[in-house]
Design a protein around this motif. Sequence first.
Motif, PDB file in Angstrom:
ATOM      1  N   HIS A  29       3.910   1.911  -7.364  1.00  0.00           N
ATOM      2  CA  HIS A  29       4.984   2.104  -6.388  1.00  0.00           C
ATOM      3  C   HIS A  29       6.362   1.762  -6.943  1.00  0.00           C
ATOM      4  CE1 HIS A  29       4.209  -2.187  -5.896  1.00  0.00           C
ATOM      5  NE2 HIS A  29       5.376  -2.288  -5.309  1.00  0.00           N
ATOM      6  N   HIS A  30       6.409   0.882  -7.954  1.00  0.00           N
ATOM      7  CA  HIS A  30       7.712   0.572  -8.550  1.00  0.00           C
ATOM      8  C   HIS A  30       8.312   1.809  -9.221  1.00  0.00           C
ATOM      9  CE1 HIS A  30       7.264  -3.637  -7.776  1.00  0.00           C
ATOM     10  NE2 HIS A  30       6.151  -3.719  -8.489  1.00  0.00           N
ATOM     11  N   SER A  59      11.431  -7.848  -1.134  1.00  0.00           N
ATOM     12  CA  SER A  59      10.848  -7.476  -2.426  1.00  0.00           C
ATOM     13  C   SER A  59       9.766  -8.471  -2.811  1.00  0.00           C
ATOM     14  CB  SER A  59      11.886  -7.486  -3.529  1.00  0.00           C
ATOM     15  OG  SER A  59      13.022  -6.815  -3.152  1.00  0.00           O
ATOM     16  N   TYR A  77       2.514  -2.417  -3.131  1.00  0.00           N
ATOM     17  CA  TYR A  77       3.441  -2.482  -2.016  1.00  0.00           C
ATOM     18  C   TYR A  77       2.802  -3.333  -0.934  1.00  0.00           C
ATOM     19  CZ  TYR A  77       6.122  -0.693   1.916  1.00  0.00           C
ATOM     20  OH  TYR A  77       6.900  -0.588   3.027  1.00  0.00           O
ATOM     21  N   ARG A  78       3.505  -4.266  -0.388  1.00  0.00           N
ATOM     22  CA  ARG A  78       3.049  -5.160   0.669  1.00  0.00           C
ATOM     23  C   ARG A  78       2.298  -6.391   0.177  1.00  0.00           C
ATOM     24  NH1 ARG A  78       1.810  -3.240   5.999  1.00  0.00           N
ATOM     25  NH2 ARG A  78       3.293  -1.635   6.546  1.00  0.00           N
ATOM     26  N   ASN A  96       3.237  -8.978  -1.423  1.00  0.00           N
ATOM     27  CA  ASN A  96       4.412  -9.546  -2.067  1.00  0.00           C
ATOM     28  C   ASN A  96       4.608 -11.032  -1.809  1.00  0.00           C
ATOM     29  OD1 ASN A  96       4.947  -9.138   0.569  1.00  0.00           O
ATOM     30  ND2 ASN A  96       6.915  -8.136   0.295  1.00  0.00           N
ATOM     31  N   LYS A 128       9.396   4.563  -6.660  1.00  0.00           N
ATOM     32  CA  LYS A 128      10.656   4.231  -6.005  1.00  0.00           C
ATOM     33  C   LYS A 128      11.825   4.860  -6.755  1.00  0.00           C
ATOM     34  CE  LYS A 128      13.036  -0.019  -4.713  1.00  0.00           C
ATOM     35  NZ  LYS A 128      12.961  -1.462  -4.978  1.00  0.00           N
TER      36      LYS A 128
END
Lengths: 397, 381
Positions: B352-353, A208, A276-277, A279, B356
Motif C-alpha cells: 500500500h505504500h 500514519s 494499511y490499518r 499501524n 499511494k
Amino acid sequence: MCLSCFLVGQCGNQIGSVLWPLILKEYGLLQQESDKKQPFKKVQEDAIHSFFYQVPEKTISCSLDFKKSNLKARALLIDMEESVVQRFQTGPLRDLFDNACSLTNYPGSGNNWAVGYFTHGGEQKSIIKEMLRSAAEKCDRLHCFLQVFSLGGGTGSGLGSAILPLLEEQFPKVDRVAVCVHPGVNNDVVTSPYNIAFSMKKLVEYASCVFPLDNKAILDICDRLGAPAELKTWSPYKNINSVIAKMLLALTSGARFPGTLNLDISDIATNMVPFYRLNFLSSSLFPIKLPKANGFRIMNRESEQIFRVCAKENQLLRIDPMKGRLFGATLLSRSKAPLSDLRQNIERYFCSILFLLILYSALRFSLSPHTVIRTHGPYTWPHCKVFANIGSVSIIH
Amino acid sequence: MGNKHLRARSILVDTEDKVISRLKFLDSEPNAWSFSAENVVINNRGGCGNNWAVGYTECGPESCVNILEKIRKETEKCDNIMYFLTLGSTGGGTGSGFSSYIIEAIRSEYSHKVLMASFVLPYSDGDVNTQNLNTIFTLSKCYSVCDAIVLFNNSSIHKQLNSCKKFGYFDMNRFISEQLSCFLQPFSNFSSISGVYDILMPLISHPQYKLLALMANSSECHTKFNAISKWETLIRNLNFKLRKLDLPNVSRIRDTRLSNQYLEKCIANLLVCRGADSILTESVAKKHFGSSDYYPLWTPKSERFSHLYHNRKFCDYNEYALLVSNNRLICKDLNNILERGWCSYVHNAYIHHYKKYSFEQEDMINAFSKVENILKCYSSL
Ligand SMILES: Nc1nc2c(ncn2[C@@H]2O[C@H](COP(=O)(O)OP(=O)(O)OP(=O)(O)O)[C@@H](O)[C@H]2O)c(=O)[nH]1
Ligand SMILES: Nc1nc2c(ncn2[C@@H]2O[C@H](COP(=O)(O)OP(=O)(O)O)[C@@H](O)[C@H]2O)c(=O)[nH]1
Ligand SMILES: [Mg+2]
C-alpha cells in the motif's frame, strides 16, 4: 526539516510542559545563570529549525537563550479547558509559544468523546484549519505532524481524532504520528472504554502510525527506578510524562540530527506498517533516568542495553514482545557504538527471539545507529530504543 | 597541478540535508579538494521514507530538470566525457527510486555515452523492511538503460571487514571506493582515447549480462617473500572466490581437471594489479583465469580475460589486486532478493505504500518479471 507538534487535551499539554524544557535543553537553549556558557554546536544549529521557528526571520544568533534569539516553538496547544494551557502562558516558557498557537474554550468536553469530536470538532473546525495552515506556512519543509493526547478523556480523544482527518485532507503526503496515552488498568475515567474505542477507529484510519503508551506500564517503570514517593502524590503524572517526553525525543532524534544511518519519521512509517490499518507500534526505552530519582544505576554495557531494551519490563505498553509475533522492529541507538558491534550484539541476542518474526517481513529488523550528540551535561544519555510492531494488537472496527 | 584547488566532478543529490551538510565543501588550502556547493541538489522532503515510489514518481520528476542542467554545466567543462557513474543504495528510497529516474533521464539525454551505475545491496539478513521490493524495482528500471551495473553487497563487505575489530559505514564505504577507483584509474599497459569503454566492452559483451562484481585482495605489510610469490597468493585467492560456494573445501582439490568442474561460469573477467612488480603478473594471471572452463562457449576467446596493471603504489597497499567479473555468483543474491520480494508481494505486505504513490500492481509484476529474467539468464550460463 520541520516537525509540527500538536498537544491536545489536558494530558497532551501536560506532557508538552515536560517535553519542551527537554527539547530546549537538548538544543542548549535553556541555561541557568550559574551554568558555564557552552558554545552552540553546529549540529544543534542545523537542527534547530525542526522544533523552532524564529520571529522575525533572521539568522540565528548564537545566543543560548530562546528569548533573546526570538525562537518560537512549532507547537499548537489545544484544550477545551483553560487551566493547563494557561499555565504555559504564565510559566517560564511563556515566550516560547505564540498566542495564536493556542486554542482554549469553555466548557470542556466532560470526558465525553462525542462532545470532543462532534461539538468541539464541528465548532472549532475552521479555527483549527486556520491554525494548521499558518503552522504549515511557517515550515519550509514540513516533515511530520506529531500529535500528543490521551485516549481516556474527552478533548484529547475526541478533538484529537477530529484533527487527524483534517490533516489527511490538507496534507495527504505528510506523515501523521499519533502518540496517545492509554489509561491502563488504573482506569480513572468511567467513560474511558468508550472514548478509547471510538478514537481507535479514527486512529486506524487516519494516522500514519500510532504509538500507544500505557500509563500503568510507565508507572511500573518509574516505581522500579525508585522515583520518590511524594512526587507520586502531588503530581502523579510528572515522572510518567518525563518518560514519555524522552521517548518522543528519541523517536524524533533520527529526523533531527545526522547519524551514521539516517532514520527519518517517514522511514519508520514505511517500515513498521506492513499493512494499511496495522499501524499500532509498541515502544520501549532504555536506560531511563528520572530527575530526582534516588535509585541510581551504573551504566550497563552496550551489549546488555540492547538486550534490556527489548525486555518486557522496559516496554511502554504492558506487553511482552518476545512472546508475540513481530512484523518488524527498529532499533534506534543514540550512542557511539560502531556498527559492527551493534550488529553483532543484535545477532547474538535476537537470533533466539526473532524466529517469531512473521516471514514476509522479509528481514529481521531495521537498524539505525545514531552517534550521540555530545552536548549538554545531564541530557546526553547513551540510549537505546526499540520500536516493535506487534501483530497481536487488535483493531477495533 | 601546482597550487590549484581541486573540485570533485560530481553532483550530490539527496532528499534531505543532514548527510550532505556534513560533507566537505570549502577548503582553501592549496592542493586540497572539495565538493562544489553549486552541484548540490536537495529535494528536501525529509527523505523518501525508504519507499522507491516516492523517489521515482515524486522527487524524480520534480528535480530532474535541475539535475540535468547541473550535469550539462559539468560536462561542458570536460573536453571528453568518458562515462557517467552513479553511486547509491538500493535499500532506501532516494538512492533507489530517485536515482532510477535520473539514470533514465541521463540515458535519454546522452544516449551514446557509457552509463555505469553502482549500487550497494542491503544486508541480506535485514536492514530495511522494504529493501527487497526497492531493490527489485531499481534493477528492473536500470537494467535496460545502463551499460553496466556494479553491485556491492553490504553483507559480504561486512563479512570481509569482520577481521578488523570495529568498523562502521565509513570503513565499508572506503572499501567500496578503493575497489571502484582501482578499476577506474589509468593503467600502464592500456591507453586509449575512449578509455573506459574499451575496458568495459569485453565485460559486457552480451546485453543480457550487465551485472559486474568487484573482488579485491591486497597485502599491506612487507614480508620476506619476494614480490612474485606475493602476487601469486593474491591472485590465487581471488581465483578461489570464483568457485562454487556451497561446496566444502574446494580449495583442497588438487586435480585441476576435477576442480574446474566447480568453477562458476563467467562472461568475462578483468584482473587489475596495482603495485610494484605488477608488470610481472601477466603469466600468473593467465594461468588462473585463462582457462576456457570458466567461460561459455559462445564468448569470443579474445574477450574472455584481460589483464591490466600499473606499477604505482595504490593507496596504502603494496600490492592490490582487483578482479572485475561478470559471473554467475550473482544468482545467489538475486535469488535471495526475489524470494523475499515475492514473499512480501503475495502477502500484500508494504504494497500500500507504493500504491499511494501510484506505482500499481501491474508495474510491480512487470518489475518482478524483469528481474526474474535477469536471474534466469545468469543461472542458465
Ligand atoms: N555500504 C554502505 N551502505 C549504506 C550506507 N548508508 C546506507 N547504506 C545502506 O543503504 C540502505 C539504506 O538506504 P539509504 O541510502 O540510507 O536510503 P536513501 O537512499 O537515502 O533513501 P531514503 O532514506 O528512503 O530517502 C541500507 O541497506 C544500508 O545498509 C553507507 O554509507 N555505506
Ligand atoms: N501520562 C499521562 N496521562 C494523563 C495525564 N493527564 C491525564 N492523563 C490521562 O488522560 C486521561 C484523561 O484525559 P484528559 O487528558 O484529562 O482529558 P481531556 O483533557 O478531556 O482530553 C486519563 O486516563 C488520565 O490518566 C498526564 O499528564 N500524563
Ligand atoms: Mg536518506
